[in-house]
Design a protein around this motif. Structure first.
Motif, PDB file in Angstrom:
ATOM      1  N   GLN A  73     -15.430 -25.535 -13.314  1.00 45.17           N
ATOM      2  CA  GLN A  73     -16.103 -26.148 -14.465  1.00 45.17           C
ATOM      3  C   GLN A  73     -17.375 -26.809 -13.972  1.00 45.17           C
ATOM      4  O   GLN A  73     -17.338 -27.829 -13.292  1.00 45.17           O
ATOM      5  N   GLY A  74     -18.504 -26.198 -14.292  1.00 48.11           N
ATOM      6  CA  GLY A  74     -19.771 -26.672 -13.744  1.00 48.11           C
ATOM      7  C   GLY A  74     -19.790 -26.461 -12.244  1.00 48.11           C
ATOM      8  O   GLY A  74     -19.562 -25.360 -11.742  1.00 48.11           O
ATOM      9  N   THR A  75     -20.029 -27.522 -11.493  1.00 44.87           N
ATOM     10  CA  THR A  75     -20.031 -27.441 -10.036  1.00 44.87           C
ATOM     11  C   THR A  75     -18.749 -28.019  -9.439  1.00 44.87           C
ATOM     12  O   THR A  75     -18.675 -28.270  -8.242  1.00 44.87           O
ATOM     13  N   ALA A  76     -17.738 -28.241 -10.285  1.00 48.05           N
ATOM     14  CA  ALA A  76     -16.471 -28.813  -9.835  1.00 48.05           C
ATOM     15  C   ALA A  76     -15.329 -27.874 -10.204  1.00 48.05           C
ATOM     16  O   ALA A  76     -15.523 -26.825 -10.827  1.00 48.05           O
ATOM     17  N   THR A  77     -14.113 -28.245  -9.799  1.00 50.99           N
ATOM     18  CA  THR A  77     -12.914 -27.576 -10.284  1.00 50.99           C
ATOM     19  C   THR A  77     -12.040 -28.611 -10.982  1.00 50.99           C
ATOM     20  O   THR A  77     -12.065 -29.796 -10.640  1.00 50.99           O
ATOM     21  N   THR A  78     -11.282 -28.155 -11.959  1.00 52.66           N
ATOM     22  CA  THR A  78     -10.397 -29.035 -12.711  1.00 52.66           C
ATOM     23  C   THR A  78      -9.003 -28.431 -12.756  1.00 52.66           C
ATOM     24  O   THR A  78      -8.831 -27.201 -12.713  1.00 52.66           O
ATOM     25  N   ILE A  79      -8.004 -29.282 -12.839  1.00 50.53           N
ATOM     26  CA  ILE A  79      -6.621 -28.867 -13.048  1.00 50.53           C
ATOM     27  C   ILE A  79      -6.197 -29.456 -14.378  1.00 50.53           C
ATOM     28  O   ILE A  79      -6.247 -30.675 -14.576  1.00 50.53           O
ATOM     29  N   ALA A 115      -7.031 -32.691 -19.205  1.00 50.39           N
ATOM     30  CA  ALA A 115      -7.355 -32.825 -17.788  1.00 50.39           C
ATOM     31  C   ALA A 115      -6.268 -33.620 -17.078  1.00 50.39           C
ATOM     32  O   ALA A 115      -5.885 -34.703 -17.517  1.00 50.39           O
ATOM     33  N   LEU A 116      -5.768 -33.056 -15.985  1.00 52.89           N
ATOM     34  CA  LEU A 116      -4.755 -33.729 -15.176  1.00 52.89           C
ATOM     35  C   LEU A 116      -5.359 -34.279 -13.895  1.00 52.89           C
ATOM     36  O   LEU A 116      -5.110 -35.417 -13.522  1.00 52.89           O
ATOM     37  N   ILE A 117      -6.137 -33.437 -13.221  1.00 52.03           N
ATOM     38  CA  ILE A 117      -6.826 -33.848 -11.998  1.00 52.03           C
ATOM     39  C   ILE A 117      -8.239 -33.308 -12.098  1.00 52.03           C
ATOM     40  O   ILE A 117      -8.461 -32.107 -11.985  1.00 52.03           O
ATOM     41  N   ASP A 118      -9.202 -34.175 -12.360  1.00 55.31           N
ATOM     42  CA  ASP A 118     -10.594 -33.736 -12.503  1.00 55.31           C
ATOM     43  C   ASP A 118     -11.509 -34.406 -11.496  1.00 55.31           C
ATOM     44  O   ASP A 118     -12.724 -34.371 -11.619  1.00 55.31           O
ATOM     45  N   GLY A 145       6.087 -32.844 -11.391  1.00 52.80           N
ATOM     46  CA  GLY A 145       5.801 -31.662 -10.596  1.00 52.80           C
ATOM     47  C   GLY A 145       4.889 -31.973  -9.419  1.00 52.80           C
ATOM     48  O   GLY A 145       4.175 -32.975  -9.407  1.00 52.80           O
ATOM     49  N   VAL A 146       4.912 -31.092  -8.416  1.00 52.51           N
ATOM     50  CA  VAL A 146       4.140 -31.271  -7.187  1.00 52.51           C
ATOM     51  C   VAL A 146       3.167 -30.109  -7.026  1.00 52.51           C
ATOM     52  O   VAL A 146       3.517 -28.954  -7.286  1.00 52.51           O
ATOM     53  N   LEU A 147       1.967 -30.424  -6.576  1.00 56.99           N
ATOM     54  CA  LEU A 147       0.927 -29.427  -6.332  1.00 56.99           C
ATOM     55  C   LEU A 147       0.532 -29.418  -4.863  1.00 56.99           C
ATOM     56  O   LEU A 147       0.471 -30.475  -4.223  1.00 56.99           O
ATOM     57  N   ALA A 148       0.263 -28.233  -4.345  1.00 57.26           N
ATOM     58  CA  ALA A 148      -0.427 -28.082  -3.064  1.00 57.26           C
ATOM     59  C   ALA A 148      -1.692 -27.282  -3.330  1.00 57.26           C
ATOM     60  O   ALA A 148      -1.692 -26.348  -4.133  1.00 57.26           O
ATOM     61  N   CYS A 149      -2.770 -27.662  -2.673  1.00 55.24           N
ATOM     62  CA  CYS A 149      -4.086 -27.095  -2.974  1.00 55.24           C
ATOM     63  C   CYS A 149      -4.806 -26.746  -1.692  1.00 55.24           C
ATOM     64  O   CYS A 149      -4.733 -27.476  -0.700  1.00 55.24           O
ATOM     65  N   VAL A 150      -5.492 -25.610  -1.694  1.00 54.04           N
ATOM     66  CA  VAL A 150      -6.487 -25.319  -0.665  1.00 54.04           C
ATOM     67  C   VAL A 150      -7.797 -25.901  -1.169  1.00 54.04           C
ATOM     68  O   VAL A 150      -8.368 -25.415  -2.148  1.00 54.04           O
ATOM     69  N   GLY A 151      -8.252 -26.977  -0.537  1.00 58.61           N
ATOM     70  CA  GLY A 151      -9.410 -27.679  -1.070  1.00 58.61           C
ATOM     71  C   GLY A 151     -10.444 -28.030  -0.027  1.00 58.61           C
ATOM     72  O   GLY A 151     -10.141 -28.139   1.161  1.00 58.61           O
ATOM     73  N   ASP A 152     -11.677 -28.199  -0.483  1.00 57.46           N
ATOM     74  CA  ASP A 152     -12.746 -28.645   0.406  1.00 57.46           C
ATOM     75  C   ASP A 152     -13.601 -29.677  -0.312  1.00 57.46           C
ATOM     76  O   ASP A 152     -13.499 -29.862  -1.526  1.00 57.46           O
ATOM     77  N   THR A 153     -14.425 -30.356   0.448  1.00 59.67           N
ATOM     78  CA  THR A 153     -15.379 -31.317  -0.095  1.00 59.67           C
ATOM     79  C   THR A 153     -16.723 -31.071   0.575  1.00 59.67           C
ATOM     80  O   THR A 153     -16.843 -30.206   1.448  1.00 59.67           O
ATOM     81  N   SER A 154     -17.708 -31.857   0.207  1.00 58.67           N
ATOM     82  CA  SER A 154     -19.028 -31.685   0.814  1.00 58.67           C
ATOM     83  C   SER A 154     -19.024 -32.020   2.301  1.00 58.67           C
ATOM     84  O   SER A 154     -19.958 -31.669   3.015  1.00 58.67           O
ATOM     85  N   SER A 155     -17.983 -32.682   2.787  1.00 61.90           N
ATOM     86  CA  SER A 155     -17.951 -33.100   4.190  1.00 61.90           C
ATOM     87  C   SER A 155     -17.015 -32.291   5.069  1.00 61.90           C
ATOM     88  O   SER A 155     -16.982 -32.500   6.277  1.00 61.90           O
ATOM     89  N   LEU A 194       1.769 -34.658  -9.913  1.00 62.47           N
ATOM     90  CA  LEU A 194       0.973 -34.716 -11.128  1.00 62.47           C
ATOM     91  C   LEU A 194       0.995 -36.109 -11.746  1.00 62.47           C
ATOM     92  O   LEU A 194       0.028 -36.517 -12.389  1.00 62.47           O
ATOM     93  N   SER A 195       2.074 -36.842 -11.519  1.00 61.55           N
ATOM     94  CA  SER A 195       2.167 -38.185 -12.090  1.00 61.55           C
ATOM     95  C   SER A 195       1.119 -39.134 -11.521  1.00 61.55           C
ATOM     96  O   SER A 195       0.715 -40.096 -12.180  1.00 61.55           O
ATOM     97  N   THR A 196       0.633 -38.871 -10.300  1.00 60.29           N
ATOM     98  CA  THR A 196      -0.371 -39.748  -9.686  1.00 60.29           C
ATOM     99  C   THR A 196      -1.788 -39.331 -10.034  1.00 60.29           C
ATOM    100  O   THR A 196      -2.732 -40.077  -9.790  1.00 60.29           O
ATOM    101  N   ARG A 197      -1.953 -38.109 -10.557  1.00 59.02           N
ATOM    102  CA  ARG A 197      -3.255 -37.574 -10.956  1.00 59.02           C
ATOM    103  C   ARG A 197      -4.251 -37.522  -9.801  1.00 59.02           C
ATOM    104  O   ARG A 197      -5.454 -37.636 -10.002  1.00 59.02           O
TER     105      ARG A 197
END
Length: 691
Positions: A337-343, A355-358, A383-393, A403-406
């Motif tokens: 979504q734009g330059t980000a990803t959303t869950i 939006a759950l995790i934006d 529920g529990v999520l595992a993600c392959v994720g990166d940041t600018s750093s 999901l409860s912690t968002r």
């Protein structure tokens, strides 16, 4: 589905070899990230960079299996190897390697009881890629069954009694014809089709599931292990798998005979990820709006018995990339979504996504394990999520969270040496196109940026054109963004019209206008950076791959007066000859052009960089992999020979064995340094390039 806890023995083994962390202390990941950044980032750092992929949560959601891509040392030229690692989802223990060293292992898949982990590998002595399995208590990995041809993908049945697997295996009649010399190809209908099998784990015997002759692309089990959802196409060619696949269901009960695929629903265009609802009554899938949509980014649901699919997110300005069911009435969606990803949570009954995790990392893949309430109509916030994720750093790592912690928390640090490297500050920039369309992209400022100083600009357009530049880790050997920042460039990665991340209307806004307004979108972005006082308009270069290479070809020809240098890699330079030789003639003409170049050759030629080489004065570095079938090498040869004949400064570099990109370490190092040096000479006006 019931969840069983992993044996305590594995946690004991992990704990014995890792730093234990009390809940009140700073995690080992946070401690690692606190390292001071004092060193310059190098091309060697990027070529040797490790990356995570293919995360798989254990059934009890306590462990995350993942693949770690490990490049070979530069003294050992070649491609990276893949290893399987485990980390606890809480992130309190350092990851441990699960697969042995010495050979690649990939595609980890947990057994339904969580006691074993299966994966693909080809070991010494194996004639084919096999499914190996290893108890999480330890021991030696062994083949789960004896495969007689290389396995491409596999999935356990939810009851643990079967494994479905796909393999590109020629039929007996086809093999006999080939051996007899009857191996001609008629109307491009070549290639071995992928077939679908299931193995009975109690006997080790396999049976073919699909008796009709479709090419199987993807499949997933129904919750009761009685059926499979299958995506398949009539032909095995790249064009057909991309544009003309369909969805089916298939009887797959243990002991059942093979059957023909049963059509599930009518679809048009590209298809993506699919998943069964918890009760097996519905299937959710990602698909296109129509045959001309460039992405499979819309969530659809259809009754599992067949019928008309309902689009749930057709009007949402985002592009779905993965989905699963949070509960019986809610689809969990990962989207750009734009330059980000959303869950988000998408209600099957209708309504806007919730939006759950934006905030957090850019997520590229997800694994989800539902909580106890997943079978009810109140969706499972435990529920529990595992993600392959990166940041600018940092590049791709494992993240996890409830999901409860968002929020998602980083659980791995696979490139500790990068923690000390200085990086340019990255931010999202917005501007308006000539026609007023709102646009955005990603900008990296030079390391040690000084406000008020104008810097040279490196424009790095993404490919596709339905790619997207996200506000995460942007640097790799083929797009060395932070290396340019380290050499004093502003780096600009624009999302021009035609990009993903903003829904179908934006993605198709370049139809019948390739190289037109989408390119002037980029020029408007450059002008905006000049107006901000960051960029020197007289020192601008552009470099990209594939469609980004096409943009760079236009920069070096049509818009040569605005660009001092261009790096043109795996690029379309002649739309007519490209269409006649590429493996994606239909895909390109339907979802990019929305026009067959044969029907308007005047427009196709006018939008080709080759048609404008006489006005070129831009120094052009032209790069191609010699094994590229997506964009054949003739595209680079045509442009290089034309520019060379006209006396334009140019250099052609071909990398043996490489396809549509670069995968060998030494090639990647040469390319990154060559690209940087080319811009230093012809954008900055420094020194001279080597050979």
């Amino acid at each position: 589905m019931s969840k069983r806890s992993a044996p305590l023995l594995l946690f004991a083994l992990l704990s014995a070899c890792a730093h234990t962390v009390e809940p009140t202390t700073v995690s080992w990941v946070t401690q690692a990230e606190a390292a001071p950044r004092t060193d310059a980032l190098t091309a060697e750092d990027i070529v040797l960079m490790r990356e995570v992929s293919d995360v798989e949560l254990s059934p009890d959601a306590k462990l995350i299996a993942h693949v770690l891509r490990v490049p070979s040392a530069l003294a050992e030229p070649g491609r990276a190897v893949s290893q399987i690692w485990l980390v606890d989802a809480a992130g309190k223990l350092e990851p441990r390697r699960f697969s042995p060293t010495g050979h690649s292992s990939w595609s980890p898949r947990w057994s339904p009881d969580g006691q074993r982990l299966a994966f693909l590998s080809k070991r010494p002595g194996d004639a084919h890629t096999q499914v190996y399995v290893l108890s999480i208590d330890g021991g030696e990995a062994e083949p789960l069954f004896a495969a007689t041809s290389s396995i491409g993908a596999f999935e356990w049945s939810p009851d643990g009694k079967q494994v479905a697997y796909s393999t590109a295996r020629a039929r007996d009649a086809e093999t006999a014809a080939h051996e007899a010399g009857r191996d001609w190809v008629v109307n491009e209908d070549g290639g071995t089709k992928t077939r679908l099998f299931a193995v009975d784990l109690s006997t080790g015997e396999s049976r073919e599931l699909v008796t009709s002759r479709e090419h199987v692309i993807d499949f997933c089990w129904a919750p009761d292990s009685s059926r499979l959802a299958v995506r398949a196409s009539e032909q095995a060619s790249t064009d057909h798998t991309m544009m003309y696949s369909s969805l089916y269901t298939l009887e797959a009960k243990l002991g059942s005979a093979g059957a023909e695929l049963k059509s599930l629903t009518k679809t048009a265009g590209k298809l993506g990820h699919m998943a069964w609802s918890p009760d097996g009554s519905q299937l959710a899938f990602l698909g296109a709006a129509d045959i001309h949509d460039s992405t499979a980014g819309i969530v659809y649901v259809v009754p599992s018995g067949g019928g008309e699919a309902r689009a749930l997110t057709a009007g949402v300005e985002a592009t779905g990339s993965w989905l699963d069911w949070a509960d019986a009435g809610t689809v969990l969606l990962l989207a750009e979504q734009g330059t980000a990803t959303t869950i988000s949570a998408v209600a099957v009954a209708g309504g806007a996504p919730q939006a759950l995790i934006d905030a957090g990392p850019i997520c590229h893949e997800l694994s989800y394990r539902a909580g106890k309430s997943a079978s009810s109509r109140s969706w499972a916030k435990d529920g529990v999520l595992a993600c392959v994720g990166d940041t600018s750093s940092h590049p791709r790592e494992v993240f996890a969270g409830k999901l409860s912690t968002r929020r998602l928390t980083r659980t791995t640090v696979v490139n500790p040496s990068l923690l000390t490297r200085k990086l340019g500050a990255q931010e999202v920039v917005q501007w308006k196109a000539e026609d007023g369309l709102e646009l955005e992209g990603v900008v990296i400022k030079p390391v040690d940026f000084q406000p008020g100083q104008r810097y040279p600009l490196a424009v790095l357009p993404h490919g596709g054109p339905e790619g997207v530049s996200l506000d995460g880790w942007t640097t790799r050997a083929t797009y060395p963004a932070q290396l340019f920042a380290g050499r004093g460039y502003v780096v600009f990665m624009p999302n021009y019209r035609g990009s993903a991340g903003r829904g179908t209307a934006f993605a198709i806004a370049d139809h019948q206008d390739l190289g037109g307004k989408e390119f002037t979108d980029v020029l408007a972005g450059i002008d905006h950076l000049v107006e901000l006082g960051m960029v020197d308009a007289e020192r601008v270069g552009m470099g990209g791959w594939s469609y980004g290479g096409y943009f760079s070809g236009l920069a070096a020809t049509v818009y040569s007066d605005r660009f001092k240098a261009a790096m043109i890699a795996a690029a379309i330079t002649n739309w007519i000859s490209f269409t006649g030789t590429t493996e994606i003639e239909h895909e390109n003409s339907l979802v990019h052009w929305k026009l067959w170049p044969w029907d308007d050759m005047t427009l196709a030629w006018e939008r080709s960089p080759l048609a404008h080489i006489k006005q070129s004065k831009t120094a052009a570095l032209i790069v191609h992999g010699q094994a590229d079938t997506r964009v054949p090498t003739g595209q680079s040869l045509e442009l290089y020979r034309g520019l060379a004949h006209l006396g334009v400064t140019t250099q052609l570099v071909m990398y043996p064995r490489e396809g549509h990109g670069i995968s060998e370490n030494v090639h990647g190092l040469d390319f990154a340094n060559r690209f940087l040096d080319w811009f230093d000479v012809y954008v900055k006006g420094e020194g001279a390039t080597g050979e």
